[in-house]
Design a protein around this motif. Structure first.
Motif, PDB file in Angstrom:
ATOM      1  N   SER A 168      -5.992  -4.225   5.815  1.00 29.24           N
ATOM      2  CA  SER A 168      -4.632  -3.760   5.541  1.00 29.24           C
ATOM      3  C   SER A 168      -4.304  -2.685   6.572  1.00 29.24           C
ATOM      4  O   SER A 168      -4.970  -1.648   6.622  1.00 29.24           O
ATOM      5  CB  SER A 168      -4.522  -3.165   4.129  1.00 29.24           C
ATOM      6  N   ILE A 223      -1.699   0.060   7.612  1.00 33.28           N
ATOM      7  CA  ILE A 223      -0.647   0.845   6.960  1.00 33.28           C
ATOM      8  C   ILE A 223       0.143   1.604   8.012  1.00 33.28           C
ATOM      9  O   ILE A 223      -0.423   2.375   8.795  1.00 33.28           O
ATOM     10  CB  ILE A 223      -1.258   1.797   5.929  1.00 33.28           C
ATOM     11  N   GLU A 266      -2.900  -7.824   6.725  1.00 30.96           N
ATOM     12  CA  GLU A 266      -1.550  -7.580   6.240  1.00 30.96           C
ATOM     13  C   GLU A 266      -1.068  -6.285   6.871  1.00 30.96           C
ATOM     14  O   GLU A 266      -1.853  -5.346   7.062  1.00 30.96           O
ATOM     15  CB  GLU A 266      -1.518  -7.478   4.712  1.00 30.96           C
ATOM     16  N   ILE A 318       1.376  -3.361   6.173  1.00 27.84           N
ATOM     17  CA  ILE A 318       2.208  -2.724   5.157  1.00 27.84           C
ATOM     18  C   ILE A 318       3.031  -1.637   5.839  1.00 27.84           C
ATOM     19  O   ILE A 318       2.501  -0.613   6.273  1.00 27.84           O
ATOM     20  CB  ILE A 318       1.356  -2.116   4.029  1.00 27.84           C
ATOM     21  N   ARG A 332       4.458  -6.684   4.929  1.00 29.92           N
ATOM     22  CA  ARG A 332       4.932  -6.285   3.606  1.00 29.92           C
ATOM     23  C   ARG A 332       5.706  -4.985   3.780  1.00 29.92           C
ATOM     24  O   ARG A 332       5.160  -4.002   4.289  1.00 29.92           O
ATOM     25  CB  ARG A 332       3.761  -6.085   2.643  1.00 29.92           C
ATOM     26  N   ILE A 349       7.776  -1.787   2.264  1.00 25.43           N
ATOM     27  CA  ILE A 349       8.072  -0.902   1.139  1.00 25.43           C
ATOM     28  C   ILE A 349       9.154   0.068   1.608  1.00 25.43           C
ATOM     29  O   ILE A 349       9.020   0.684   2.660  1.00 25.43           O
ATOM     30  CB  ILE A 349       6.830  -0.106   0.698  1.00 25.43           C
ATOM     31  N   ALA A 377       1.283   2.976   0.063  1.00 26.01           N
ATOM     32  CA  ALA A 377       0.749   1.769   0.679  1.00 26.01           C
ATOM     33  C   ALA A 377      -0.669   1.481   0.198  1.00 26.01           C
ATOM     34  O   ALA A 377      -1.037   0.322  -0.051  1.00 26.01           O
ATOM     35  CB  ALA A 377       0.780   1.901   2.200  1.00 26.01           C
ATOM     36  N   ALA A 380      -2.425  -2.041  -1.198  1.00 21.49           N
ATOM     37  CA  ALA A 380      -3.233  -2.677  -0.151  1.00 21.49           C
ATOM     38  C   ALA A 380      -4.254  -3.630  -0.757  1.00 21.49           C
ATOM     39  O   ALA A 380      -4.852  -3.340  -1.795  1.00 21.49           O
ATOM     40  CB  ALA A 380      -3.934  -1.609   0.687  1.00 21.49           C
TER      41      ALA A 380
END
Length: 323
Positions: free
Chosen positions: A5, A7, A33, A35, A58, A60, A74, A78
């Motif tokens: 993940s 971030i 991913e 984020i 993703r 937010i 995040a 995650a």
């Protein structure tokens, strides 16, 4: 299960956010991913992010709460086995995720450092801090614990973006960033580092750190007021986790130096308020069980600063007494 993940907190980052995102999406390692936490941007940052149509992103969106809250939010969602952080004005080398992931897995680490390189208006240059010069060659190609670095932990780079973290480990120690302040990396780093049992280093530049006029640490301004609160949080972390006695000599010097240098370098109109914050902190220390440690453990320059602040009623008296 996603392997990494990444971030990425963003706030009014329209100048650089495209390059940051592209550096993730263009990685040689693809099982991740990304984020992105839009922290209340008011420029065209959100529109630029929305132009990317990659399903690994993703998004937010939140009201402006600062980088600590953005990263914490995040971390709550995650899903990766490992976590990496990217600042919105920086970017990764093309194989950063692949290199960091395989090293972390191979050595089963809680945290792995890698080198960062500075970028300033087309110039790329190294420095000892981000080149991990504190770690000599005996630390390479193996896992080690914080007990092997007792005298040098305050010489380490605290930057959160310079590491890859095992997410289950972060969850197991309830690792969170302080919210509502700048310099949130610093307390987070020391808590995670001293809780880690398996750490490793990669002597390769995997991260480009951009220096520019708007970057957080480039200009000494009002955000440096937060060095006082960050130091208070750090002190509590060491006390609450039983690390204080072992590290107090270096800890107290580190705690004093951040605000001391900020007071020295701040514009003149900000110095009185910075002084008031430091004095309030030192008055609390004066009435605590740790006062004697500050007067006995600090070196002469830092001890004089500490005592001069305490005996001065305001910044102007302090400045006159220090000349």
């Amino acid at each position: 299960m996603t392997k990494i993940s990444v971030i990425l907190p963003v706030y009014n980052s329209q100048k650089f956010i495209k390059q940051a995102i592209e550096s993730v999406l263009g990685q040689t390692f693809t099982d991740f991913e990304l984020i992105i936490v839009n922290d209340g941007s008011t420029d065209s940052t959100l529109e630029i992010i929305s132009d990317f149509k990659d399903k690994r992103i993703r998004l937010i969106s939140q009201q402006n709460q600062g980088p600590g809250a953005a990263r914490n939010n995040a971390l709550k969602v995650a899903e990766g086995d490992y976590v990496m952080f990217l600042d919105s004005d920086d970017w990764y080398s093309k194989d950063a995720l692949e290199t960091a992931y395989h090293e972390a897995v191979r050595l089963n680490t809680d945290m792995t450092f890698f080198q960062m390189i500075n970028y300033n208006d087309g110039e790329v240059y190294e420095n000892d801090w981000f080149d991990l010069k504190t770690f000599d060659e005996s630390f390479e190609d193996r896992a080690f614990g914080p007990d092997e670095t007792p005298g040098s932990i305050f010489d380490l780079s605290v930057g959160v973006c310079q590491k890859i973290y095992n997410r289950k480990f972060l969850n197991s120690i309830d690792a969170q960033f302080p919210e509502g302040i700048f310099f949130e990396d610093m307390p987070f780093f020391y808590y995670v580092y001293l809780k880690s049992r398996r750490i490793s280093i990669i002597k390769r530049h995997l991260y480009y750190r951009r220096k520019h006029d708007e970057s957080i640490t480039h200009i000494v301004d009002a955000k440096f007021f937060d060095t006082v609160e960050a130091g208070q949080i750090l002190m509590r972390i060491f006390i609450e986790n039983g690390w204080y006695e072992q590290y107090k000599f270096d800890l107290l010097a580190y705690k004093v130096n951040g605000p001391r240098f900020a007071l020295r370098d701040l514009p003149d109109d900000l110095k009185p308020h910075m002084f008031d914050l430091i004095k309030e902190d030192y008055e609390q220390i004066r009435h605590s069980q740790y006062f004697d440690d500050f007067t006995n453990q600090l070196g002469p320059v830092k001890r004089k600063f500490f005592l001069d602040v305490l005996k001065s009623k305001d910044y102007y008296e302090f400045a006159n007494s220090s000349n």
